[in-house]
Design an enzyme around this catalytic site. Structure first.
Site, PDB file in Angstrom:
ATOM      1  N   GLY A   1       0.799  -1.225   0.000  1.00 36.57           N
ATOM      2  CA  GLY A   1       0.000   0.000   0.000  1.00 36.57           C
ATOM      3  C   GLY A   1       0.830   1.272   0.000  1.00 36.57           C
ATOM      4  O   GLY A   1       1.999   1.265  -0.393  1.00 36.57           O
ATOM      5  N   SER A   2       0.206   2.358   0.468  1.00 37.62           N
ATOM      6  CA  SER A   2       0.832   3.681   0.400  1.00 37.62           C
ATOM      7  C   SER A   2       1.934   3.839   1.443  1.00 37.62           C
ATOM      8  O   SER A   2       1.866   3.276   2.534  1.00 37.62           O
ATOM      9  CB  SER A   2      -0.238   4.745   0.625  1.00 37.62           C
ATOM     10  OG  SER A   2       0.357   5.969   0.999  1.00 37.62           O
ATOM     11  N   THR A   3       2.930   4.668   1.102  1.00 36.44           N
ATOM     12  CA  THR A   3       4.029   4.948   2.030  1.00 36.44           C
ATOM     13  C   THR A   3       3.554   5.744   3.245  1.00 36.44           C
ATOM     14  O   THR A   3       4.282   5.854   4.218  1.00 36.44           O
ATOM     15  CB  THR A   3       5.163   5.732   1.339  1.00 36.44           C
ATOM     16  OG1 THR A   3       4.601   6.904   0.746  1.00 36.44           O
ATOM     17  CG2 THR A   3       5.837   4.906   0.281  1.00 36.44           C
TER      18      THR A   3
END
Lengths: 395, 135
Positions: free
Chosen positions: B63-65
């Site tokens: 997923g997103s950082t």
């Protein structure tokens, strides 16, 4: 991993908490990716500006870093949730603005330039060919890797900040030639406008799993179309570098022995992609351009397409403050405003609290924006080329 | 029965606790509620389960950082896992573990650890007491 004496001293805490924390992050990343050493960087671009993602705890962390830390290279910042000067006019709630300003202040203390744009390369942070940098913001990463030939991995907010504070990043991935060779050839039709370029990027990103595409057959392609192509590739596919035959600087640099596949994209594929992501509605309550942030050329084009007609519904352009200032200097901004167009800075609909602003039906020309608006804000989005956006706006 | 595994330190620590294991990757941004410490990803095999105070064992992050900041938020609210064990750590989890200072070890065969096992981490060394003795 080999560390210089300076790097070892940073890691040992001799340069304070911020440099130590930053070096711990970079050494861990270097270990994970098998980097032999660090490389000095020329600039950084940082994401992670939204208060709703950082929370009070993230903000505290930034303020703690700012106590004894400061960036060592020119460092610019991604957009936040509002225009810093005209947030009231945008309809941003007071409590949201107050929290957002505290995050911005923390970055200012760290020495970060408050550019608040996803196109820092249109706002004074322009790397040169071959420069090593550490950037986050996927659309900016892919632009400077591909169109400029600078070298960066796809950093997250904290790793880009760590690189900025220490002035270095672990040497692996897209900093090295190996990862920059084309792995797939994409034969594509000639590109019409930015929406076509955006759809091509989005389509190819969706079917590739990583890798470096080399596009052929695109014909003449503008900087704005390359910007849109890259943003599409990065949003659907996590791709950080592409080449375009006869256009981008590294397209001829590498042999094609690593090419594993050739794919063909038709105009029909692009139409389908645009239709699949778009939704039906009668009347848009916001028409916007500027994902990624618009260039001066795009502002000019919109003005010419309007040809003196005033807009009859909300038409917003999002651009960096640098581009807005340029438009102001040449008189373009005043002309656009006279026709009812608003040019906002520091933010974009993807990071602004769109739902709290009451928008439900949004019309735009960016696949990236459509993708994020749908998943993050639950608004309906329709995609049309710029020319049609302008016609709908004056209708 | 006790088994000993040797991994790689992402963030050093000496802790002991009860394992919570999943074979599925975890996205902290959008997948874990920073206000409760529960997994909220639809369809995840741990959906609804709290990761707080557990030795959280999963293959890798996804997923997103922004997920790194979610780990930090959990830690500051006392809702973070006591430690993280990964098959192969990637930047989101590594950076999150470092800024939140959560002990984290990777390059561990996570299939050797089951939910309910007692796990003790000493730097890169992971000792596992199996809850149900294998025959």
């Amino acid at each position: 991993m080999y560390l210089t004496r300076l790097e070892e001293r940073m890691l040992a805490g001799e340069y304070g908490y911020a440099a130590q924390k930053a070096m711990e992050i970079l050494v861990a990343l270097g270990k994970i990716y098998g980097a032999e050493r660090m490389i000095e960087i020329r600039s950084a671009q940082i994401s992670g500006v939204s208060y709703s993602n950082l929370g009070e705890e993230g903000l505290e962390f930034l303020l703690k870093l700012a106590e004894d830390g400061c960036v060592r290279v020119p460092t610019t910042l991604n957009p936040c949730g509002m225009d810093l000067e005209e947030w009231r006019e945008m309809g941003i709630p007071e409590d949201f603005a107050e929290k957002q300003l505290r995050v911005i202040e923390a970055y200012r203390r760290l020495g970060v330039e408050l550019t608040l744009t996803c196109t820092p390369y249109l706002a004074g942070n322009m790397p040169e060919f071959g420069d090593h940098v550490a950037w986050s913001e996927s659309s900016a990463v892919i632009y400077i890797n591909s169109v400029i030939g600078a070298r960066t991995n796809r950093e997250g907010g904290p790793s880009a900040l760590a690189a900025a504070i220490t002035g270095r990043t672990p040497l692996y991935g897209l900093h090295l030639d190996d990862a920059r060779r084309p792995t797939i050839i994409v034969r594509a039709p000639r590109i019409g406008g930015e929406l076509d370029a955006s759809a091509l990027g989005y389509h190819v990103g969706r079917i590739l799993v990583g890798g470096v595409p080399l596009f052929t057959g695109l014909g003449a392609i503008s900087r704005d179309q390359l910007k849109a192509l890259g943003a599409g590739l990065a949003s659907s596919g996590g791709i950080a570098l592409f080449h375009v035959e006869g256009v981008t600087p590294e397209a001829q640099r590498y042999s094609r022995e690593h090419v594993e596949d050739v794919i063909e994209v038709t105009e029909n594929d692009l139409r389908n992609e645009i239709e699949m992501l778009g939704e039906e509605f009668d009347e848009p309550d916001l028409i916007f351009v500027g994902c990624p942030h618009a260039s001066i050329e795009e502002l000019t084009k919109i003005y010419l397409l309007l040809s003196g007609r005033s807009v009859s519904r909300r038409f917003w352009i999002f651009a960096s403050r640098a581009v807005r200032a340029q438009a102001e200097r040449i008189g373009l901004l005043a002309k656009l405003e006279e026709l009812g167009v608003r040019v906002y800075c520091d933010t974009c609909p993807v990071v602004a609290p769109l739902k709290r602003l009451g928008f439900k039906n949004v019309l735009t020309n960016s696949m990236k924006a459509a993708y994020y608006l749908r998943s993050l804000h639950e608004v309906r989005v329709q995609l049309k080329p710029l020319r049609k956006l302008v016609e709908d706006a004056v209708r | 029965m006790k088994i000993v595994l040797e991994g790689r330190v992402i963030w050093k620590g000496h802790v002991e606790g009860e394992a919570l294991t999943t074979r599925q990757p975890i996205s902290f941004y959008g997948g874990v509620d920073p206000g409760t410490g529960k997994i909220i990803e639809k369809g995840h095999e741990l959906e609804g389960v709290s990761i707080s105070d557990k030795i959280l064992v999963f293959p890798y992050g996804k997923g997103s950082t922004v997920g790194s900041y979610i780990l930090l938020r959990l830690k500051k609210r006392g809702l973070a896992p006591r430690a993280i064990i990964n098959q192969r750590c990637e930047p989101i989890i590594a950076v999150g573990a470092i800024i939140a200072e959560i002990p984290c070890v990777d390059l561990i065969d996570v299939s050797r650890i089951s939910t309910g096992d007692i796990v003790r981490i000493h730097g890169s060394r992971v000792e596992v007491w199996k809850r149900i003795p294998s025959l």
